[in-house]
Design an enzyme around this catalytic site. Structure first.
Site, mmCIF file in Angstrom:
data_model
loop_
_atom_site.group_PDB
_atom_site.id
_atom_site.type_symbol
_atom_site.label_atom_id
_atom_site.label_comp_id
_atom_site.label_asym_id
_atom_site.label_seq_id
_atom_site.Cartn_x
_atom_site.Cartn_y
_atom_site.Cartn_z
ATOM 1 N N TRP A 349 0.869 -1.243 0.120
ATOM 2 C CA TRP A 349 0.041 0.097 0.181
ATOM 3 C C TRP A 349 0.838 1.146 -0.215
ATOM 4 O O TRP A 349 0.426 2.389 -0.522
ATOM 5 C CB TRP A 349 -0.903 -0.111 1.343
ATOM 6 C CG TRP A 349 -0.152 0.016 2.253
ATOM 7 C CD1 TRP A 349 0.856 -0.421 3.039
ATOM 8 C CD2 TRP A 349 -0.835 0.966 3.535
ATOM 9 N NE1 TRP A 349 0.984 0.036 4.351
ATOM 10 C CE2 TRP A 349 0.137 0.725 4.582
ATOM 11 C CE3 TRP A 349 -1.953 1.632 3.657
ATOM 12 C CZ2 TRP A 349 -0.021 1.561 5.988
ATOM 13 C CZ3 TRP A 349 -1.828 2.546 4.987
ATOM 14 C CH2 TRP A 349 -0.970 2.302 6.076
ATOM 15 N N GLU A 492 0.136 -3.261 12.593
ATOM 16 C CA GLU A 492 0.107 -4.785 12.243
ATOM 17 C C GLU A 492 0.387 -5.516 13.819
ATOM 18 O O GLU A 492 0.612 -6.735 13.651
ATOM 19 C CB GLU A 492 1.232 -4.820 11.490
ATOM 20 C CG GLU A 492 1.002 -4.488 9.924
ATOM 21 C CD GLU A 492 1.962 -4.424 8.884
ATOM 22 O OE1 GLU A 492 3.114 -4.609 9.354
ATOM 23 O OE2 GLU A 492 1.707 -4.513 7.854
ATOM 24 N N LYS A 605 1.656 -0.016 15.987
ATOM 25 C CA LYS A 605 3.030 0.216 15.238
ATOM 26 C C LYS A 605 3.265 1.370 14.696
ATOM 27 O O LYS A 605 4.207 1.836 14.396
ATOM 28 C CB LYS A 605 2.957 -1.001 14.207
ATOM 29 C CG LYS A 605 4.252 -1.346 13.576
ATOM 30 C CD LYS A 605 4.213 -2.398 12.558
ATOM 31 C CE LYS A 605 5.503 -2.601 11.754
ATOM 32 N NZ LYS A 605 5.270 -3.635 10.955
#
Ligand code: BGC
Length: 771
Positions: A349, A492, A605
């Protein structure tokens, strides 16, 4: 901070140079990545010509993926053509021996030339050395290098060995077969090989010219053939104060090339015969001209500041984005481009969400190529959706060949508790990439108004993505809503999140966008409607999208104005993440916790809810954005380099100017900073996009709001001016922003928004607004 700590040397009076003034063979990998040279087809790491322990020679051609047994597909590391072994009176030249003075090595960001010069004293003998090399922007296959050696005390014998070394691997995996190698016409060294599985063919040819002072020598090499190696050897007597010049012309062709005429082998030699007659200087001049005309003249960013580090950082970012951008449409930019083996050349992405604005605003043709790759990628994405029992297109989290359904690896680093490799679930669960691709297409279309692309490809991509979401969302009878469970969001560290806010909002946006496209086509473009209707029955899809979007659960700010990152995040315990934030290494947190544990801790994260707020800022009040900033920022480790630019831009919006600049500095320092480990497997291309975005979207205040452009600059206090150009719907504009005012000129009529008010610039007239 304000002074930006760089781990590379820079020059006060040169905004286009990074390098090193000390001969250092300890941090090879960092500099190999940083001094990368490429042209969007071919990419070569900045290794030294001579060999050192722990060097990592890599050369890649975009789009030539190969797969070794059940390992993930990756760009094969091609035979090395940079190597040069120089022996003087029988002793091998190496920086670790003898005494090196007047050393300077650097990369010219304007034209991608890497140079190295120094004096070398060995056994009382003194020499002057100069190395230069470039990957051509004018001829995508071409690499040229030149070395000059001048003995200063005595006459010497210099032996040079240069050739094609196919003993390269991808961290041990050999993708290429032995192939064939030979000398043509007594001067051209050639190797032909092919990948083991995908059967992509390559031909590499090298040709050398030698000069003593300015006089060309007519010397044929002695050919040395070893396993997967072909070297040309020369031996020349050089008198004191004479200069030996050795010029290497090398090229590489692949069977994936669209410009092949007779086949890789013949094209390669044919071209080199012709180019080998031209001097290094002329070939470099041609390449520099392309850099100037195709890229620099089309992408102006000029910062006048307390020092030139911000300018160097944004020049470096653009240099890397340009050298790694596919010259063609069947390919994407890997998260590390071609600068190293990290992420195996796969695209994420990162492309749409972080790199695209640079291309869309400056080089729309390149943005178009990247979007066209995603159109071709519908093949893989439809396959992936189907394999998972869904409809439409589900884009891969890691993308390689457009026909591949998913290229993410399955296993990662060690689990601190179990001692086993951690399973990577991103390929299965990091679903937001599908909306991110659609979002990228939509931003491209808004910025360029490229109707042709919309009709031929763009609408279809968005509709296929919307269709995926309509089949993926889950109905909850109890809660009377559609929701999305068991996903990984941008954070994540949460592997089984239910209703990750970013994912839900983006899916909702995508379905709404799809419905709007159908309605619009039905009203204004029956031809496109009819052709898409054959592929996607549009009437049913429209009803589905409207129903699902209207009942989609979008997590709202709670009583404290906090948008929950997912259903459970706010109920988890908190920890102090300061030590992980401050650590030089990323993912330090895995030394204390495994993923299962992180799943249940309020630790993030990278920008997740905050990225959502940046993308949809017009949908949330400033006080909500501020509250969420102060809630999530202290919980974020920034273990992804993508995190900094979002934080910098939002902080600037919230008038948190020091934090904004500090995050900008962090982004610049990821690769250019003092951490010698950060770029070992390649530099961070997404972060390069982030640096550009922070300057233009953040400090330059450029945002796409619906179909309009909003411009609201706010410079860091140490910056005097920021000048930039961009193209908006075909109109080229130039902005000059200062601390007190900003002015705009454009080549045609241009409308924009400033503080919710509409403005119009007449062609060639300057519009100035006091801040
Ligand atoms: C980040 C992802 C990113 C990937 C490639 C990961 O560490 O969490 O968001 O796409 O790196 O840059």
């Amino acid at each position: 901070m304000i002074n930006m700590l760089f781990g590379v040397d820079t020059k006060k009076d040169n905004d286009w140079w990074i390098g090193s003034n000390t001969p250092n063979t300890n941090n090879l990998s960092k500099f190999e990545s940083l001094l990368f040279q490429g042209n969007g087809y071919l990419g070569i790491r900045g290794t030294f010509e001579e060999h050192y322990l722990n060097e990592k020679r890599d050369m890649f051609i975009l789009g030539t993926f190969d797969k070794f047994q059940d390992e993930p597909t990756e760009l094969p590391n091609l035979p090395d053509i940079v190597n040069l072994e120089i022996k003087i009176n029988g002793k091998i030249f190496n920086l670790d021996q003898g005494e090196v003075t007047n050393y300077q090595r650097g990369l010219n960001l304007k034209n991608g030339e890497v140079t190295r010069s120094f004096d070398w004293k060995f056994d009382k003998e003194q020499f002057k050395f100069e190395f230069r090399r470039f990957v051509s922007m004018a001829n995508l296959h071409l690499f040229v290098s030149k070395v000059t050696v001048t003995p200063l005390n005595n006459n010497v014998r210099i032996q040079i060995k240069s050739g094609i070394d196919g003993q390269m691997t991808n961290s041990g995996t050999q993708h290429l077969v032995e192939g064939s190698k030979r000398l043509f016409r007594a001067r051209f060294v050639q190797m032909q090989t092919q990948t083991q599985d995908s059967k992509v063919k390559f031909a590499l040819t090298e040709y050398h010219r030698l000069f003593l002072d300015k006089v060309e020598l007519s010397l044929n090499p002695h050919l040395e053939l070893n396993r997967r190696q072909a070297f040309a050897n020369y031996s020349i007597g050089v008198e004191k104060n004479q200069t030996l010049t050795f010029v290497k012309y090398a090229n590489v062709y692949s069977s994936t090339d669209k410009d092949l005429r007779y086949g890789v082998g013949r094209d390669s030699i044919h071209e080199l015969e012709h180019l080998g007659r031209t001097s290094y200087a002329s070939l470099l001049a041609e390449s520099s001209r392309v850099w100037e005309e195709q890229f620099w003249q089309k992408s102006l960013v000029e910062i006048k500041s307390h020092n030139n580090k911000p300018q160097i950082a944004v020049n470096y970012a653009r240099y890397q984005l340009i050298s790694n951008t596919p010259h063609d449409f069947g390919m994407n930019i890997g998260a590390k481009g071609m600068t190293g083996e990290g992420y195996k050349g796969h695209a994420f992405w990162d492309t749409e969400m972080f790199m695209m604005p640079f291309f869309t605003f400056n080089l729309p043709q390149y943005a178009h190529n990247l979007m066209e790759y995603r159109y071709l990628g519908l093949i893989g994405a439809v396959k992936k959706a189907h394999q998972n029992g869904y409809q439409g297109a589900q884009y891969p989290w890691e993308a390689a060949m457009p026909i591949d359904a998913e290229s993410s690896p399955l296993w990662g680093g060690a689990d601190i508790i179990t001692g086993e490799p951690m399973k990577i679930l991103s390929g299965e669960s990091e679903l937001h990439v599908t909306s991110d691709v659609a979002f990228g297409v939509s931003q491209y279309l808004r910025a360029t108004d490229d109707q042709k692309f919309a009709k031929r490809m763009g609408d279809e991509i968005i509709l296929q993505c919307a269709k995926f979401w309509a089949s993926r969302v889950e109905w909850s009878t109890r809660l009377n809503r559609y929701q999305i469970t068991d996903v990984i969001g941008p954070d994540e560290y949460k592997e089984h999140a239910n209703n990750n806010a970013f994912t839900n909002y983006m899916a909702h946006w995508c379905m709404e966008k799809g419905a709007n496209i159908i309605a619009d086509l039905r009203q204004n473009d029956m031809a496109t409607y009819t052709s898409l209707d054959k592929k996607l029955p549009l009437a049913t899809l429209f009803r589905d999208l409207i129903e699902k979007a209207s009942m989609m659960y979008l997590p709202q700010p709670d009583a404290e104005k906090i948008i929950p990152q997912d259903d459970n995040y706010l109920s988890y315990k908190t920890i102090n993440v300061q030590k992980y934030k401050e650590s030089d290494n990323t993912s330090e947190i895995f030394k204390d916790f495994n993923l299962k544990q992180l799943d249940k801790i309020q630790v993030t994260k990278q920008a997740d809810v905050l990225l959502l707020l940046k993308l949809f800022e017009d949908k949330f009040s400033t006080s909500v954005i501020k509250k969420n900033w102060f809630f999530y920022e202290p919980r974020t480790t920034h273990d992804s380099s993508l995190s900094y630019s979002t934080h910098a831009i939002l902080a600037n919006d919230l008038s948190l100017y020091e934090q904004a600049f500090s995050y900008f500095e962090h982004a610049c320092q990821i690769d250019l900073g003092t951490n010698m480990q950060s770029s070992v497997k390649g530099i961070h291309l997404g972060s390069m996009g982030g640096i550009y975005n922070t300057v233009i979207e953040g400090f330059g205040g450029v945002r796409i709001v619906e179909d309009n452009l909003s411009i609201q600059p706010q410079l860091p206090k140490t910056w005097e001016t920021l000048k930039y150009s961009l193209i908006w719907q075909g109109v080229k504009i130039k902005v000059l922003a200062t601390q007190d005012y900003f002015s705009i000129v454009s080549d045609s009529k241009f409308k924009f928004i400033y503080h919710d008010k509409d403005y119009q610039v007449e062609p060639k007239e300057k519009l100035t607004i006091e801040l």
